[in-house]
Design an enzyme around this catalytic site. Sequence first.
Site, PDB file in Angstrom:
ATOM      1  N   HIS A 284       0.881  -1.216  -0.197  1.00 31.80           N
ATOM      2  CA  HIS A 284      -0.252  -0.076  -0.104  1.00 31.80           C
ATOM      3  C   HIS A 284       0.811   1.368   0.044  1.00 31.80           C
ATOM      4  O   HIS A 284       1.792   1.328   0.777  1.00 31.80           O
ATOM      5  CB  HIS A 284      -0.976  -0.128   1.311  1.00 31.80           C
ATOM      6  CG  HIS A 284      -0.731  -0.058   2.530  1.00 31.80           C
ATOM      7  ND1 HIS A 284      -0.184   1.061   3.147  1.00 31.80           N
ATOM      8  CD2 HIS A 284      -0.196  -0.986   3.362  1.00 31.80           C
ATOM      9  CE1 HIS A 284       0.283   0.856   4.294  1.00 31.80           C
ATOM     10  NE2 HIS A 284       0.307  -0.389   4.491  1.00 31.80           N
ATOM     11  N   ASP A 296       6.178   0.621   6.568  1.00 33.87           N
ATOM     12  CA  ASP A 296       4.821   0.390   6.341  1.00 33.87           C
ATOM     13  C   ASP A 296       4.209   1.536   5.425  1.00 33.87           C
ATOM     14  O   ASP A 296       4.008   2.592   6.092  1.00 33.87           O
ATOM     15  CB  ASP A 296       4.068   0.387   7.944  1.00 33.87           C
ATOM     16  CG  ASP A 296       2.585  -0.011   7.774  1.00 33.87           C
ATOM     17  OD1 ASP A 296       2.236  -0.671   6.658  1.00 33.87           O
ATOM     18  OD2 ASP A 296       1.660  -0.102   8.743  1.00 33.87           O
ATOM     19  N   GLU A 330      -5.022   1.934   2.445  1.00 36.89           N
ATOM     20  CA  GLU A 330      -4.975   0.732   3.337  1.00 36.89           C
ATOM     21  C   GLU A 330      -5.306   0.967   4.832  1.00 36.89           C
ATOM     22  O   GLU A 330      -5.925   0.382   5.362  1.00 36.89           O
ATOM     23  CB  GLU A 330      -4.013  -0.159   3.057  1.00 36.89           C
ATOM     24  CG  GLU A 330      -3.839  -1.599   3.886  1.00 36.89           C
ATOM     25  CD  GLU A 330      -3.519  -1.541   5.239  1.00 36.89           C
ATOM     26  OE1 GLU A 330      -3.864  -2.561   5.815  1.00 36.89           O
ATOM     27  OE2 GLU A 330      -2.678  -0.483   5.781  1.00 36.89           O
ATOM     28  N   GLU A 331      -4.638   1.941   5.200  1.00 37.12           N
ATOM     29  CA  GLU A 331      -4.503   2.226   6.632  1.00 37.12           C
ATOM     30  C   GLU A 331      -5.818   2.657   7.471  1.00 37.12           C
ATOM     31  O   GLU A 331      -6.163   2.318   8.530  1.00 37.12           O
ATOM     32  CB  GLU A 331      -3.483   3.410   6.738  1.00 37.12           C
ATOM     33  CG  GLU A 331      -2.070   3.061   6.620  1.00 37.12           C
ATOM     34  CD  GLU A 331      -1.408   1.812   7.412  1.00 37.12           C
ATOM     35  OE1 GLU A 331      -2.484   1.298   8.395  1.00 37.12           O
ATOM     36  OE2 GLU A 331      -0.349   1.648   7.471  1.00 37.12           O
ATOM     37  N   ASP A 358       3.488  -6.355   3.233  1.00 30.95           N
ATOM     38  CA  ASP A 358       3.268  -5.309   4.186  1.00 30.95           C
ATOM     39  C   ASP A 358       3.315  -5.845   5.576  1.00 30.95           C
ATOM     40  O   ASP A 358       2.461  -5.820   6.473  1.00 30.95           O
ATOM     41  CB  ASP A 358       1.643  -4.994   3.972  1.00 30.95           C
ATOM     42  CG  ASP A 358       1.109  -4.018   4.687  1.00 30.95           C
ATOM     43  OD1 ASP A 358       1.968  -3.066   5.237  1.00 30.95           O
ATOM     44  OD2 ASP A 358       0.019  -3.833   5.056  1.00 30.95           O
ATOM     45  N   HIS A 428       3.574   2.618  12.730  1.00 31.42           N
ATOM     46  CA  HIS A 428       2.601   3.749  12.931  1.00 31.42           C
ATOM     47  C   HIS A 428       3.370   4.704  13.914  1.00 31.42           C
ATOM     48  O   HIS A 428       2.459   5.487  14.525  1.00 31.42           O
ATOM     49  CB  HIS A 428       1.273   3.107  13.461  1.00 31.42           C
ATOM     50  CG  HIS A 428       0.547   2.193  12.482  1.00 31.42           C
ATOM     51  ND1 HIS A 428      -0.769   1.900  12.694  1.00 31.42           N
ATOM     52  CD2 HIS A 428       0.797   1.829  11.396  1.00 31.42           C
ATOM     53  CE1 HIS A 428      -1.018   0.965  11.850  1.00 31.42           C
ATOM     54  NE2 HIS A 428      -0.054   1.018  10.874  1.00 31.42           N
TER      55      HIS A 428
HETATM   56 ZN   LIG Z   1       0.631  -1.800   6.339  1.00 33.26          ZN
END
Ligand SMILES: [Zn+2]
Length: 462
Positions: A284, A296, A330-331, A358, A428
């Site tokens: 993503h 990520d 995606e998130e 991912d 994140h």
């Molecule tokens: Zn991810």
Amino acid sequence: MKTILKTAILFLCVTVSAQQADFKLDSTQLREIYTASLTKGKSYDWLNYLSNKIGGRLAGSEGDKKAVAWGKAELDKLGLDKVWLQPVTVPHWVRGEKEEAHIETNLGNFKVNICALGSSIATSKDGVLAEVIEVQSTEEVEELGDKVKGKIVFYNRPMPADKIETMRAYGASVGQRYNGARVAGKYGAVRAIVRSMNLKIDKYPHTGVMSYGDNADNEKIPTAAISTNGAELLSKLINEGDKIKLKFYFKQSCENLPDAQSYNVIGEIKGSEFPDEIMVVGGHLDSWDLGDGSHDDGAGIVQSMEVLRLFKELKIRPKRTLRVVLFANEENGLGGGKAYAAEAEKNNEKHIVGLESDSGGFTPRGFGFTCNDENFEHIQQWKPLFKPYNIHLFARGGGGADIGPLKKDDNVLLGLRPDSQRYFDFHHTEADVFEAVHKRELELGAATMTSMIYLFDKYGIK
Ligand SMILES: [Zn+2]
């Protein structure tokens, strides 16, 4: 009878020697793929640009737009048969000013690090100060019922340290982040704070998406993640008993704006023999806003692009159609994955294989497969080819959020499985930056993905 036996033995010998010849050819091809990725790969340079020149790229942001334009331009340079953008409507949430939080006590105030969770609403301008109630789960809040009224609910269930794959530890705890505010809000709590999804005790708050579900507007309460060291401190002070009078203060100014326009970025090499059989590789393109989204999922993006580039560079003309998809959103919505699968369905496309990366750009260990028994057995035959590269994990279960909607009874979805131990040090957070990704580890992942796709292309699925 004798003739039949002789023919059978001859047939067996021919088959065995054909298999040996294939093994030799495939070994040589894999060696070339790994060498090309490690000595003249492009994944690390691409990641450098995406992380350092573009940076965080949450759906709807300026970074998101720049990343789409960059992805398209880079795929255009590869001389693929076709490159295009697929429109995706995405949510547009913005964090606003840096969040503030502290624990107020009769012994003094303690500053702690928090960050708003994606989709959360803001606090009032002056923030909020309220009593805190510590819980371990949404079920506990349901049992407490009215007792949480007027309070800040503090979800403090740690990721279980005894799980070997950290993704499983994440899966065991992330529900309180996603549903915590929804459940607390239903019972009249004023705010919810959630322990960060992190196995380490450190200063970084970890963001991530949450949902209010069908809560009425007056049940929607602001919610944030607190760093694990902040969570430990808060819990310790709460459990000191009557000696300490404690309230928690926090302020955030995030906002949900009207939906925005984004795109899946897609590139394709048409299959020479079976163009209708599509193999997709992807990750993503969006990321959270706190860091650069290098693990990520910048890593997964550049590894997926590298698969097609290596096919071109090594002049492997795929028999089946090979596509890379840089998925949008995606998130906080999965808009890209859903839009891609809907379009595939509409066009009657047949996706035989979907491969997603991912799980961070760490040393690859293998793959997780979601497929039927026959295909799982078929794939196991390729395992010896990966032995020289320390790729040993051919496990059941896996794929990726973006490719998930492509699942059919007879196709194969798989996810690259890198070593997972350090992933949640970065996931994140503001620590997810380019320097956190190791060049060789990233390149080994790209080579491993390319090798697997080469085998799927050559032998197809059952
Ligand atoms: Zn991810």
